[in-house]
Scaffold this motif. Structure first.
Motif, mmCIF file in Angstrom:
data_model
loop_
_atom_site.group_PDB
_atom_site.id
_atom_site.type_symbol
_atom_site.label_atom_id
_atom_site.label_comp_id
_atom_site.label_asym_id
_atom_site.label_seq_id
_atom_site.Cartn_x
_atom_site.Cartn_y
_atom_site.Cartn_z
ATOM 1 N N THR A 148 -20.166 -4.912 -24.143
ATOM 2 C CA THR A 148 -19.337 -5.432 -25.228
ATOM 3 C C THR A 148 -19.918 -6.702 -25.831
ATOM 4 O OG1 THR A 148 -17.409 -4.530 -24.065
ATOM 5 C CG2 THR A 148 -16.984 -6.133 -25.825
ATOM 6 N N GLN A 149 -20.582 -7.500 -25.007
ATOM 7 C CA GLN A 149 -21.108 -8.781 -25.481
ATOM 8 C C GLN A 149 -22.159 -8.616 -26.583
ATOM 9 O OE1 GLN A 149 -20.702 -7.834 -22.424
ATOM 10 N NE2 GLN A 149 -19.359 -9.312 -21.423
ATOM 11 N N VAL A 152 -20.555 -8.768 -30.165
ATOM 12 C CA VAL A 152 -19.646 -9.862 -30.498
ATOM 13 C C VAL A 152 -20.076 -10.569 -31.781
ATOM 14 C CG1 VAL A 152 -18.893 -12.143 -29.757
ATOM 15 C CG2 VAL A 152 -18.784 -10.242 -28.180
ATOM 16 N N GLY A 175 -10.151 -2.210 -31.622
ATOM 17 C CA GLY A 175 -9.748 -1.407 -30.473
ATOM 18 C C GLY A 175 -8.869 -0.224 -30.807
ATOM 19 N N THR A 178 -11.221 4.239 -28.620
ATOM 20 C CA THR A 178 -12.219 3.905 -27.620
ATOM 21 C C THR A 178 -12.975 5.162 -27.210
ATOM 22 O OG1 THR A 178 -10.659 4.211 -25.789
ATOM 23 C CG2 THR A 178 -10.847 1.998 -26.737
ATOM 24 N N ASN A 238 -7.042 -8.672 -21.698
ATOM 25 C CA ASN A 238 -8.317 -8.983 -22.353
ATOM 26 C C ASN A 238 -8.369 -10.455 -22.768
ATOM 27 O OD1 ASN A 238 -10.823 -8.715 -23.564
ATOM 28 N ND2 ASN A 238 -9.977 -7.926 -25.483
ATOM 29 N N TRP A 241 -12.783 -11.388 -26.154
ATOM 30 C CA TRP A 241 -12.786 -11.309 -27.614
ATOM 31 C C TRP A 241 -11.639 -12.106 -28.252
ATOM 32 C CZ3 TRP A 241 -15.411 -11.037 -31.708
ATOM 33 C CH2 TRP A 241 -14.865 -10.624 -32.934
#
Length: 304
Positions: A148-149, A152, A175, A178, A238, A241
């Motif tokens: 995920t990074q 970003v 989101g 998915t 979460n 983010w």
């Protein structure tokens, strides 16, 4: 519409024919030899797993019910009497209720959209035949291997150009669907939904959307319920983010709890009291939805 009862009636007949083909005794064993109760080791292992799962929450409540000097005095064994005072400090230090409302909105909308879009995509991959479907499904599954990074920075640039930084839309929109949800629903519908049902309603003149709504979506309810629960919990917890894209004045709950940590001094009793308060809605969700989830899973297993 007069065609709706006809579609539902044909779907019921097709389901009966599919069950008749499988036979009344398929997948079932009769006789006392087939009944086997779990042994002591099974219950002991499940009990150990339950205790290990509850320990972090109990430890947070334990520390959160004392003052900040509890850790310097050693490991506490019993709860103290300062939990309500520490909870009051949490409410005074951060916009707790606003953050909880934001988390509830983001988690509910995200879970609903993931269920709808993932079920649509899973129905298409599992039951429709179109060119490149297998390669496209492999590509969707392969995206789960991308950290995920890595996305970003470009995602933040897109949200900045749209003017959504600081808004809850910046957390919701990325989101809405998915890869895991698509894969989950594809695998479930591939086995749980007989082709005869779709063929029956299609022969009666139903469109593909009607086939999905009256046949595909009801068959996917057990898996959709589990997917909604998993997505809600993952979105609720979460931090990464939302911490980047939201303002401190409009946070979600994990971001707001981070504000309890000062630069040079951390009151762990207050921080862990806030963590316990943030976990309570999830516990209530599991208690309220647990019976329905189990019954849905068992119903799907019997139908499959």
């Amino acid at each position: 519409m007069s065609s709706i009862p006809m579609i539902e009636q044909s779907a019921g007949k097709a389901a009966a024919r599919a069950a008749a083909r499988r036979g009344p005794g398929v997948g079932r064993k009769t006789g006392s030899s087939s009944v086997r109760r779990p042994g002591f080791l099974t219950y002991g292992f499940l009990g150990a797993v339950l205790l290990a799962s509850l320990f972090p929450l109990y430890w947070s409540f334990l520390v959160g019910s004392h003052d900040n000097t509890v850790l310097s005095r050693g490991i506490p064994l019993l709860p103290g009497g300062n939990f309500l005072a520490n909870a009051a400090k949490v409410f005074d230090s951060i916009p707790f209720w606003k953050a909880m409302g934001n988390s509830l909105i983001v988690s509910s909308v995200t879970a609903s959209s993931v269920v709808v879009f993932s079920t649509l995509a899973g129905f298409a991959f599992a039951k429709l035949r179109f060119r490149g479907s297998k390669g496209l499904l492999v590509f969707v599954v392969a995206t789960m291997a991308v950290p995920t990074q890595l996305g970003v920075v470009p995602l933040f640039i897109v949200m900045s150009k749209l003017g959504w930084t600081g808004s809850l839309w910046a957390v919701i929109i990325p989101g809405v669907v998915t890869a895991f949800g698509v894969f989950w629903m594809t695998q479930y519908l591939r086995d749980a939904l007989p082709d005869e049902l779709i063929e029956a309603v299609r022969m009666d003149g139903a469109s593909m959307i009607q086939s999905f709504w009256y046949i595909g979506f009801p068959a996917a309810r057990p898996a959709a319920a589990m997917l909604a629960l998993f997505t809600f919990v993952a979105t609720w917890t979460n931090f990464f983010w939302p911490f980047i894209v939201l303002d401190p004045s409009n946070p979600t709950l994990p971001v707001a709890l981070q504000l309890l940590q000062a630069a040079h001094f951390v009151d762990y009793s207050v921080v862990l009291a806030g963590a316990v308060l943030a976990t309570v809605p999830l516990l209530l969700l599991f208690v309220a939805a647990g019976r329905q989830l189990v019954s849905g899973i068992m119903q799907g297993a019997v139908k499959g």
